[in-house]
Design a protein around this motif. Structure first.
Motif, short mmCIF file in Angstrom:
data_model
loop_
_atom_site.label_atom_id
_atom_site.label_comp_id
_atom_site.label_asym_id
_atom_site.label_seq_id
_atom_site.Cartn_x
_atom_site.Cartn_y
_atom_site.Cartn_z
N MET A 177 47.55 56.15 38.03
CA MET A 177 46.47 55.37 37.41
C MET A 177 46.86 53.89 37.30
O MET A 177 46.04 53.00 37.57
CB MET A 177 46.14 55.94 36.03
N GLN A 178 48.11 53.62 36.94
CA GLN A 178 48.57 52.24 36.82
C GLN A 178 48.54 51.54 38.17
O GLN A 178 48.12 50.38 38.27
CB GLN A 178 49.98 52.20 36.23
N LEU A 179 48.97 52.24 39.22
CA LEU A 179 48.95 51.65 40.55
C LEU A 179 47.52 51.39 41.03
O LEU A 179 47.23 50.33 41.59
CB LEU A 179 49.68 52.56 41.55
N HIS A 180 46.64 52.34 40.80
CA HIS A 180 45.23 52.14 41.17
C HIS A 180 44.66 50.92 40.45
O HIS A 180 43.98 50.09 41.07
CB HIS A 180 44.40 53.37 40.83
N GLU A 181 44.94 50.80 39.17
CA GLU A 181 44.43 49.67 38.40
C GLU A 181 45.02 48.36 38.91
O GLU A 181 44.32 47.35 39.00
CB GLU A 181 44.70 49.86 36.91
N ALA A 182 46.30 48.36 39.25
CA ALA A 182 46.93 47.15 39.76
C ALA A 182 46.29 46.73 41.09
O ALA A 182 46.01 45.54 41.30
CB ALA A 182 48.43 47.39 39.96
N TYR A 183 46.01 47.69 41.96
CA TYR A 183 45.36 47.37 43.23
C TYR A 183 43.94 46.86 42.99
O TYR A 183 43.50 45.90 43.63
CB TYR A 183 45.33 48.59 44.16
N LYS A 184 43.21 47.49 42.08
CA LYS A 184 41.84 47.04 41.80
C LYS A 184 41.86 45.61 41.25
O LYS A 184 41.05 44.77 41.65
CB LYS A 184 41.14 47.97 40.80
N THR A 185 42.78 45.34 40.35
CA THR A 185 42.89 44.00 39.77
C THR A 185 43.23 42.99 40.87
O THR A 185 42.61 41.92 40.95
CB THR A 185 43.96 43.96 38.67
N GLY A 186 44.18 43.32 41.71
CA GLY A 186 44.55 42.43 42.81
C GLY A 186 43.40 42.21 43.77
O GLY A 186 43.18 41.09 44.25
N PHE A 187 42.65 43.26 44.04
CA PHE A 187 41.50 43.16 44.94
C PHE A 187 40.46 42.22 44.34
O PHE A 187 39.96 41.31 45.00
CB PHE A 187 40.91 44.55 45.17
N ARG A 188 40.14 42.42 43.06
CA ARG A 188 39.16 41.55 42.39
C ARG A 188 39.64 40.10 42.35
O ARG A 188 38.87 39.18 42.60
CB ARG A 188 38.89 42.04 40.96
N ASP A 189 40.92 39.90 42.03
CA ASP A 189 41.46 38.55 41.99
C ASP A 189 41.38 37.89 43.36
O ASP A 189 41.03 36.71 43.46
CB ASP A 189 42.91 38.56 41.50
N SER A 190 41.69 38.63 44.40
CA SER A 190 41.63 38.09 45.77
C SER A 190 40.21 37.68 46.13
O SER A 190 39.98 36.62 46.70
CB SER A 190 42.14 39.12 46.78
N VAL A 191 39.25 38.52 45.79
CA VAL A 191 37.85 38.20 46.08
C VAL A 191 37.44 36.94 45.31
O VAL A 191 36.80 36.05 45.87
CB VAL A 191 36.93 39.40 45.71
N GLN A 192 37.83 36.86 44.05
CA GLN A 192 37.49 35.69 43.23
C GLN A 192 38.10 34.43 43.82
O GLN A 192 37.44 33.40 43.91
CB GLN A 192 37.95 35.90 41.79
N ILE A 193 39.35 34.51 44.22
CA ILE A 193 40.03 33.35 44.81
C ILE A 193 39.32 32.91 46.08
O ILE A 193 39.07 31.72 46.31
CB ILE A 193 41.52 33.66 45.09
N LEU A 194 38.97 33.89 46.93
CA LEU A 194 38.29 33.56 48.19
C LEU A 194 36.91 32.97 47.94
O LEU A 194 36.47 32.07 48.68
CB LEU A 194 38.20 34.79 49.08
N MET A 195 36.22 33.44 46.92
CA MET A 195 34.89 32.92 46.62
C MET A 195 34.97 31.48 46.11
O MET A 195 34.08 30.67 46.37
CB MET A 195 34.19 33.81 45.58
N GLU A 196 36.04 31.16 45.41
CA GLU A 196 36.19 29.82 44.86
C GLU A 196 36.86 28.85 45.84
O GLU A 196 36.80 27.64 45.63
CB GLU A 196 37.01 29.88 43.56
N ALA A 197 37.49 29.40 46.89
CA ALA A 197 38.19 28.55 47.84
C ALA A 197 37.20 27.76 48.68
O ALA A 197 36.11 28.23 49.00
CB ALA A 197 39.06 29.41 48.76
N ASP A 198 37.58 26.57 49.00
CA ASP A 198 36.76 25.71 49.85
C ASP A 198 37.20 25.93 51.28
O ASP A 198 38.05 25.20 51.81
CB ASP A 198 36.91 24.26 49.42
N LEU A 199 36.65 26.97 51.91
CA LEU A 199 37.08 27.31 53.28
C LEU A 199 36.28 26.59 54.30
O LEU A 199 35.23 26.40 54.48
CB LEU A 199 36.99 28.82 53.49
#
Length: 92
Positions: free
Chosen positions: A70-92
């Motif tokens: 459960m901890q690993l799943h949550e860590a991956y979900k958090t990382g996935f959400r953070d990555s999406v947020q970073i990409l959405m805010e990035a000026d690509l």
């Protein structure tokens, strides 16, 4: 309202694939194998010392694995959400 079931399933499939890939890589690692061996030896010792409570040891081990999963799943979900947020805010 859109149905997010397919997206959620894809994310969970992605997480499961990454966990399996990580486990496969770790299983080839010498340090991991040494830690795994020590863990199994200590578990055997516990089972031997608590032979009257073998079910207790098995329950404990099963619960431990479920918690770590459960901890690993949550860590991956958090990382996935953070990555999406970073990409959405990035000026690509």
């Amino acid at each position: 309202m859109k149905d997010n079931t397919t997206f959620k399933n894809n994310v969970y499939d992605f997480i499961d694939e990454r966990l399996n890939e990580s486990w496969t890589k770790l299983n080839k690692d010498k340090e991991y194998k040494e830690k795994q061996y020590k863990y199994r030896k200590s578990l055997e010792e516990l089972e031997e010392k608590l032979s009257d409570n073998r079910i207790l040891v098995e329950d404990h081990t099963e619960n431990e694995v479920e918690l770590y999963t459960m901890q690993l799943h949550e860590a991956y979900k958090t990382g996935f959400r953070d990555s999406v947020q970073i990409l959405m805010e990035a000026d690509l």
